[in-house]
Design an enzyme around this catalytic site. Structure first.
Site: not given
Ligand SMILES: [Zn+2]
Lengths: 181, 438, 311
Positions: B60-62, B92, B177, B315, B319
């Site tokens: 997740h690189l946001r 996401n 997921h 994963d 944050h």
């Molecule tokens: Zn996930």
């Protein structure tokens, strides 16, 4: 601790208390408004004796209370966790009274200071006297006793133990030496 | 022969095995020779190991929208530091990556940054809302390598079936997921004796396995569909993300034995941490799926070994520190780990448990590439020079304050690890070099 | 003065994980001492003069807050109150910001209440001064358990071998969890009973059962827990009448327990739900005694974290 010497024996304790009782009556000009408050533990036995002596001399029984000062002390952080809080019972109105606070030994003055606070929390006496069986010196606060059984100069490494019939099975004042730590 | 970089005395290890020492000459983005040659830069790699670059199928690189947590610059730098040459980014974000336009923009920006290469995953459904399928064909053309609603769960099995069917027809892998939202409820940690004692809402292992069981049935159903036999040709159609349970693994193993076109990954945290870490009541350990038990770890290591688990996916889920200092109910799920994944698993699995090194390398390199339809990279002449040189002997503690990631905290803080990467090359270009090598 | 030498203590009260039996007993003894102060006409002593304690409640609870504040005032501590709300974003002040701000103001101890498990532990990591947990989510409510233990000992004497039945929503109860930690430490056998959907899978040192008769059988004391009405919305319980039918403590069901087994409830009570109407006011009920003892126990806790000998 090691025992060093007996400073007062039974007779000497009795004489000292008798003298204090006389002085109290003298100073208070009789028993009007007079009462005694003993500080836990041995101050209670001593106050009881003084009440009895006053009754013997004056024919009148004056009221008596008991006072626990544990949570009034200013050295609580040094005592450790388990405060031994005992009963405080003053079964009469303190307002307008002449109170004789009774303790066994006057040393730094911190106990007496705490007792004054504890007493004043309970009411508004006219006058408070302090009576002790032994004054051993080394005051850390500006406090003095009005009635002293015996002045006994001691060193700080010594311990003065007051024993009473009621608490210890005999009346005596002993001098002990603290062990080198 | 003349090249750009000569890496001398490197031990070679790739997904096929260990191949002894060699002098690797690199030029024009390829391995030119394994027997030395002239180069403008010569590095002595004595005592170090050269492997194909790691490939992360799940990070997740946001970006876009959550750059306060991570962005492409920090995330891809962190990846390169971790020995990764390729990263699949999850969609996401805000907005969700569900259009060709966003995929293209991300790819362009990543190319400019010039660290690890970016392979965006796009949403399976528009806005990840689980209703309308996203444009698989256009997304693939723009460079998306996978479709997923990760971050959310696919509650509607019908939509998932249609999404799988449609994506497969355009050669795109779908990943899920796998957690049943109903069974998971508000779980913030693994449901078990620790959660019961701590009084934290639990997420049972069966939330994962129940969903995997359903999804495998969906795959069984979908592959009956028209044209599917020809399309799949041995490729995975459904990829189950971040597998965390023994029971889930059993189902996948059975599914593979039955010939289902499925694949799965496991995260570094699910191989090294358990729910007992939550006894500290520190939200740093809050992750979804949650940290499980010792039994699960044992099963997952076994699955990684026997190939039931195809690859390691980080994963990586950064944050902000402030968010992770909320309480355990409110802090967001996720652990940052791109920079520690390799040394962590090299130390904990290979060094401490005797896990075979070539297999672990395979799960970091060929495994994820195969799942996503990329050709493997092996250390042979002519191979693409996307490589990592790492240090198997030097021990160093995990120091989150030195992370390139914006998330400067780690559940492994202070762990003494070996295997730290010292040089990462993408097509012969240095994207990370540790200080002594600079 | 000859105070008995006492063991050193954890300088905080988060839960009972790092407490030993002797320490708990010593604390309960201190509470007994505080009872003596509360029996005086002037219920105030200067023991904590000069200390400032903060009640920091991120979840409202008037009863617990008042009990703590009175306890602090009776010991002459200064009290400041902070009520805050947390959101799931960090847009507002975080816990850490709030607590650090208070720390800058010179707070000597924090009394913390939150709807989420673990915040007192987090606070303990961030702060240099003692943290007292006044309830965190479903996890712990140690002063409630202490006052329960105190009340039980007052009534039953030594708890060694005594069977204590806890009845109700065990799963979501910090009171149940703290009692399940504390009472077995004091020698009691704890049986926790409730509807299947409101029982955790396990609790160390505690027997779990859905069978009320089994739970109450030969019990030396019975503790009923408050039922949160929102449990019905989450599919955990069909209805209140259903709960009452299965788990309400009634005169009749109490006959399963030992004769005169006392009845406890942490409050606030849902009348006619957890307990049958008149029971709460019957001589068997210790509910009022619990409230009174709560103050003595909290005075003892404050005394211990602020002036007790350092660990
Ligand atoms: Zn996930």
């Amino acid at each position: 601790m090691t025992f060093k010497s007996k400073l007062l024996n039974e007779d000497e304790v009795r004489r000292a208390l008798t003298r204090i009782a006389h002085e109290v009556i003298e100073k208070n000009k009789g028993t009007d408004n007079l009462c005694f408050v003993g500080i836990h533990t041995r101050g209670i036995s001593l106050a009881q004796r003084l009440v009895n002596l006053v009754e013997r001399f004056e024919g009148k029984r004056v009221p008596m209370g008991i006072l626990d000062i544990t949570l009034y002390r200013d050295d609580l952080t040094e005592i450790g966790l388990q405060p031994k809080v005992r009963e405080t019972r003053i079964p009469f109105d303190l307002n307008g009274k002449a109170v004789v606070l009774v303790d066994d030994v006057l040393y730094t003055g911190r106990t007496a200071r705490a007792a004054l606070d504890a007493l004043i929390d309970q009411g508004r006496p006219n006058r408070i006297y302090l009576a002790v069986l032994v004054d051993r010196g080394h005051r850390e606060l500006p406090i003095r006793a009005d009635f002293v059984g015996k002045n006994l100069p001691t060193s700080k490494s010594e311990v003065v133990k007051v024993k009473t019939q009621e608490d210890d099975g005999e009346d005596a004042v002993e001098l002990w030496e603290m062990e080198e730590s | 022969m003349k090249g750009e970089i000569l890496i001398k005395n490197a031990k070679l290890a790739d997904g096929r095995g260990e191949h002894g020492s060699a002098d690797v000459l690199i030029g024009e983005g390829r391995i030119l020779s394994l027997t030395g040659g002239d180069a403008s830069t010569v590095l002595d790699a004595t005592g170090k190991v050269l492997s194909p670059g790691f490939f992360d199928p799940h990070a997740h690189l946001r970006e876009p929208g959550q750059e306060v947590k991570e962005d492409l610059q920090s995330g891809l730098t962190a990846a390169a530091k971790g020995g990764y040459t390729d990263v699949v980014s999850m969609p996401n974000t805000s907005p969700v990556v569900d259009s060709a336009e966003i995929v293209r923009a991300l790819k362009e920006k990543a190319a400019q940054i010039g660290r690890a290469r970016l392979h965006p995953a796009a949403a399976l459904t528009q806005g990840q809302e689980g209703k309308i399928l996203s444009e698989a064909r256009l997304l693939r053309e723009a460079g998306a390598v996978m479709l997923t609603d990760d971050g959310r769960t696919n509650e509607d099995a019908g939509v998932l079936a249609q999404g799988l069917q449609y994506a497969a027809s355009w050669g795109l892998l779908v990943s899920v997921h796998a957690e049943d939202a109903g069974l998971r409820r508000g779980g913030v940690m693994h449901e078990g004796k620790v959660s019961f004692r701590l009084g934290l809402p639990g997420n049972p292992a069966y939330a994962e396995s129940a969903r995997i069981a359903r999804d495998l049935e969906v795959v069984r159903y979908v592959i009956q569909g028209p044209g599917m036999e020809a399309l799949r040709s041995g490729k995975s159609l459904l990829h189950i993300q971040h597998l965390s349970t023994r029971r889930g693994l059993e189902l996948i193993r059975q599914g593979k034995q039955d010939g289902l076109p499925i694949s799965t990954e496991v995260g570094p945290h699910h191989l090294t941490l358990t729910d007992e870490h939550l006894e500290s009541l520190n939200p740093i350990y809050k992750v979804a799926p949650p940290l499980r038990t010792r039994t699960d770890i044992e099963a997952l290591v076994e699955g990684l070994l026997d190939g039931s688990i195809d690859c390691v996916g980080t994963d990586h889920a950064p944050h902000t520190q402030d968010e992770k200092e909320l309480d355990l109910l409110r802090a967001p799920f996720g652990i940052p780990n791109l920079e520690v994944a390799w040394p962590l698993l090299y130390t904990e699995l290979v060094l401490k448990r005797g896990f075979p090194l070539p297999i672990l390398i395979e799960r970091f390199t060929d495994g994820p590439r195969r799942v996503l339809g990329f050709s493997p990279i092996h250390l042979t002449e002519g191979a693409e020079a996307s490589l990592v040189l790492w240090q198997p002997n030097n021990q160093r503690p995990v120091e989150p304050s030195a992370f390139a990631s914006k998330a400067k905290y780690s559940p492994w803080e202070g762990w003494m690890l070996q295997g730290w990467p010292v040089l990462t090359l993408v097509e012969g270009r240095r994207v990370f070099a540790s200080e002594p090598l600079l | 003065m000859n105070e008995t030498a006492t063991p050193s203590f954890p300088k905080h009260l988060l839960d009972f994980q790092d407490w030993r039996r002797t320490q708990v007993e010593s604390l309960l003894e201190t509470a007994q001492m505080m009872q003596e102060v509360l029996a005086r006409p002037v219920k105030k002593v200067p023991a904590l003069t000069g200390f400032t304690v903060a009640t920091v409640f991120f979840e409202p609870s008037t009863r617990t807050r008042i009990s703590f504040e009175l306890a602090a005032r009776r010991m002459s501590a200064d009290v400041v109150s902070f009520s805050g709300a947390v959101s799931s974003t960090t847009k507002g002040e975080t816990y850490r910001d709030t607590l650090r701000t208070l720390e800058q103001m010179g707070i000597d101890a924090y009394i913390l209440r939150t709807d989420a498990a673990g915040v007192p532990h987090q606070a303990h990591r961030w702060l240099h001064k003692p943290v007292i947990n006044a309830g965190d989510g479903w996890r712990a409510h140690p002063t409630q358990a202490l006052l329960d233990a105190f009340t039980l000992r007052e009534k039953l004497g030594d708890l060694e071998g005594k069977k204590i039945a806890i009845v109700g929503d065990i799963l979501h109860s910090r009171v149940a969890r703290s009692n399940a930690e504390l009472l077995p430490m004091l020698g009691a056998k704890v049986v926790a009973c409730g509807p299947a959907t409101l029982l955790p899978g396990s609790l160390p040192g505690t027997t779990l059962t859905t069978n009320l008769k089994e739970a109450l059988a030969e019990a030396d004391a019975v503790m009923a827990l408050r039922l949160q009405k929102e449990r019905m919305d989450k599919g955990l319980l069909p209805s209140l009448p259903e709960y009452i039918a299965g788990y309400q403590i009634t005169e009749e069901r109490l006959r399963w327990a030992r004769p005169q087994a006392p009845l406890l409830h942490p409050g606030p009570m849902n009348r006619d739900v957890e307990l049958e109407g008149t029971l709460a006011d019957s001589p068997r009920s210790l509910v009022e005694r619990q409230v009174a003892n709560g103050q003595a126990v909290r005075m003892a806790v404050l005394y211990h974290v602020l002036v007790g000998k350092k660990s």
